[in-house]
Structures are given as C-alpha cells and as structure tokens.
Design a protein around this motif. Structure first.
Motif, short mmCIF file in Angstrom:
data_model
loop_
_atom_site.label_atom_id
_atom_site.label_comp_id
_atom_site.label_asym_id
_atom_site.label_seq_id
_atom_site.Cartn_x
_atom_site.Cartn_y
_atom_site.Cartn_z
N ASP A 31 -18.60 -8.19 -8.84
CA ASP A 31 -18.45 -6.94 -9.59
C ASP A 31 -18.70 -5.79 -8.62
O ASP A 31 -19.84 -5.51 -8.26
CB ASP A 31 -19.45 -6.92 -10.75
N VAL A 32 -17.64 -5.12 -8.19
CA VAL A 32 -17.72 -4.17 -7.07
C VAL A 32 -17.61 -2.73 -7.55
O VAL A 32 -16.80 -2.40 -8.42
CB VAL A 32 -16.60 -4.46 -6.04
N THR A 33 -18.41 -1.87 -6.94
CA THR A 33 -18.24 -0.42 -7.02
C THR A 33 -18.28 0.12 -5.61
O THR A 33 -19.14 -0.27 -4.81
CB THR A 33 -19.35 0.24 -7.86
N VAL A 34 -17.35 1.02 -5.28
CA VAL A 34 -17.32 1.65 -3.97
C VAL A 34 -17.81 3.08 -4.12
O VAL A 34 -17.35 3.82 -5.00
CB VAL A 34 -15.90 1.63 -3.36
N THR A 38 -12.05 2.15 4.84
CA THR A 38 -12.67 0.88 5.25
C THR A 38 -13.52 0.31 4.13
O THR A 38 -13.51 -0.89 3.87
CB THR A 38 -13.53 1.10 6.51
N ALA A 39 -14.26 1.18 3.45
CA ALA A 39 -15.10 0.73 2.34
C ALA A 39 -14.25 0.23 1.18
O ALA A 39 -14.59 -0.76 0.53
CB ALA A 39 -16.01 1.87 1.88
N ILE A 40 -13.13 0.90 0.93
CA ILE A 40 -12.24 0.47 -0.16
C ILE A 40 -11.62 -0.89 0.17
O ILE A 40 -11.54 -1.77 -0.69
CB ILE A 40 -11.16 1.53 -0.40
N ASP A 41 -11.21 -1.08 1.41
CA ASP A 41 -10.64 -2.37 1.81
C ASP A 41 -11.68 -3.49 1.67
O ASP A 41 -11.35 -4.60 1.21
CB ASP A 41 -10.16 -2.31 3.26
#
Length: 251
Positions: A150-153, A137-140
C-alpha cells in the motif's frame, strides 16, 4: 526448605595503592560478608578460593584479574554468580580517593544486582509504505512497490512532473519536518502538504497547502537525497534511505 547462601564481597586495596574501603562497603552491602585484602590475585588467592568454595555469590573489586579468578572458579566447579567491579580507576586511584568509599560500595552493590532482561518491542508491518522524494524517481519506485504494498508517494518541493493518466497510488506534496517511530509505527509531521489538482495537464499541480499534517506509515523509503530523518538511521528498522541518483540502490 533451603536458604540462599550469604554472598561474599572481596574488597582489594591493590597492594595498598589505594585506601581500604572495607568498612564503607560493609555499610553499603549489609546483607553480604565483606572481606578486605591487599592482594587477592597473588598472596591472598587462597581467600578467593575459600569464598568460591562456600557456594554463595561472589563479587570481587577487580576487573583486571577477572580472567584469573574466572579460571579458579572453573577449576573449583563454582556454579554460583561471580561478578567484578572496577573500584580502582573509578575511585581508588582518583584525586578524591580518600572520600571514594561510598562510591566503591555503590559500584560493588550494583555489580551484584542481577541484570534485568532487555525490554522487547514487537515489530510488525501491514505493508503501508511511504516513498519520500522530490521527483519522478520516487514515483517510479512507488510504482514498483504498488503491486504488493500500500504505497503513498510524498514529494518535497517537486519540479516539473508529468501527470499520469491513471494513478495507482496517491502522490502528495509535502516536506517532512519531524519523524518518529519504528517499523510498523512511524508518525510523520509534514509541512507544505497538498493534494494534486485533478485537472493537472502538462505538469502535476498541487492545491492549497497546509503545515502540520500528520501521516502514518509502516515503512519509509527515503529517496529525498537530503539529511536522514533519523540519527543512526542504519539501525532504524523500517527506514530505508537510498541514493536517488543510484539506480541500482533504488531498484
């Protein structure tokens, strides 16, 4: 050159239901004209009218009758500072009323002090987002945001997660131990921090982990489903907590 008019402090005994604190207030407010009375809201209302007509700042030791005194000030066109302090419930009617003179003086002196402007903090963001979760869910969510931000999971104790052929943003393992800051300036301390192995095939596997890693972000999207990272988190600008099981709140 015009000189500032002397302020007036009206100290009421509330119909002699408490000690007269006039002498104590006079010692605690040496720059003011202190007048003591027993019923400024009734029999001695003309004394209030006289104080307001003088043009200087006026402090009255009664909050219960503040509306009455405010109406009188408006009627007289009073343009100065009119403030009130409660010395009755906070001192005059207490068990230690006989010794409450200094406290009454301090309350009246504090009420007359001009209020300082609240401190301002400039909030800004460069679009660095940390998505915190534990599964796909977090990756989606990160994929939806990656087109503009600018995203980091960061995944806490992830389970079976299939690796993607192309990673458009970093996906790391870690559990946030401590968080502080605000929009544009979050600092996170992360335990069990590790990067994924490039050779992950059937599921995402992570390398050797370490504790105490520090990460910075402008915005935090918390999809962990756990306890909020901040108390009163609804008031924390830049921190968004959503239920990972509610697709509408995540979308």
């Amino acid at each position: 050159m015009s000189l500032a008019k002397q302020p007036t402090v009206l100290v009421c005994s509330c119909e002699r239901s408490m000690p007269g604190f006039g002498a104590s207030v006079a010692r605690g407010c040496p720059g003011a004209r202190v007048e003591a009375g027993d019923q400024f809201c009734g029999a001695e209302l003309d004394r209030v009218r006289s104080a307001l007509s003088s043009g200087g700042a006026v402090t009255i030791s009664c909050t219960q009758q503040a509306p009455l005194f405010g109406e009188l000030a408006e009627e007289l066109g009073f343009a100065g500072d009119l403030v009130f302090a409660n010395i009755r419930e906070t001192g005059g009617w207490s068990q230690g009323a006989a010794a409450a003179g200094p406290k009454a003086a301090a309350l009246l002196a504090m009420a007359a002090e001009p209020a300082s402007a609240p401190a301002l903090v400039t909030l800004s963001s460069n679009g660095v987002v940390l998505v915190y979760g534990c599964d796909a869910t977090a990756i989606d969510a990160g994929r939806q945001l990656a087109e503009k931000l600018d995203v980091t999971v960061l995944l806490s104790r992830p389970g079976e997660i299939a690796p993607h052929r192309v990673w458009d943003f970093p996906v790391m393992q870690g559990t946030i131990r401590k968080a502080r800051g605000h929009l544009g300036a979050f600092e996170l301390t992360v335990d069990d921090f590790a990067a994924p192995n490039p050779s992950s095939r059937d599921r995402l596997r992570f390398g050797i982990s370490r504790d105490g890693a520090v990460s910075n972000a402008d915005i935090i999207l918390d999809l962990s489903g756990g306890v909020p990272l901040f108390p009163a988190h609804e008031l924390r600008d830049g921190y968004v907590k959503a239920d990972p099981g509610d697709r509408a709140s995540v979308a």
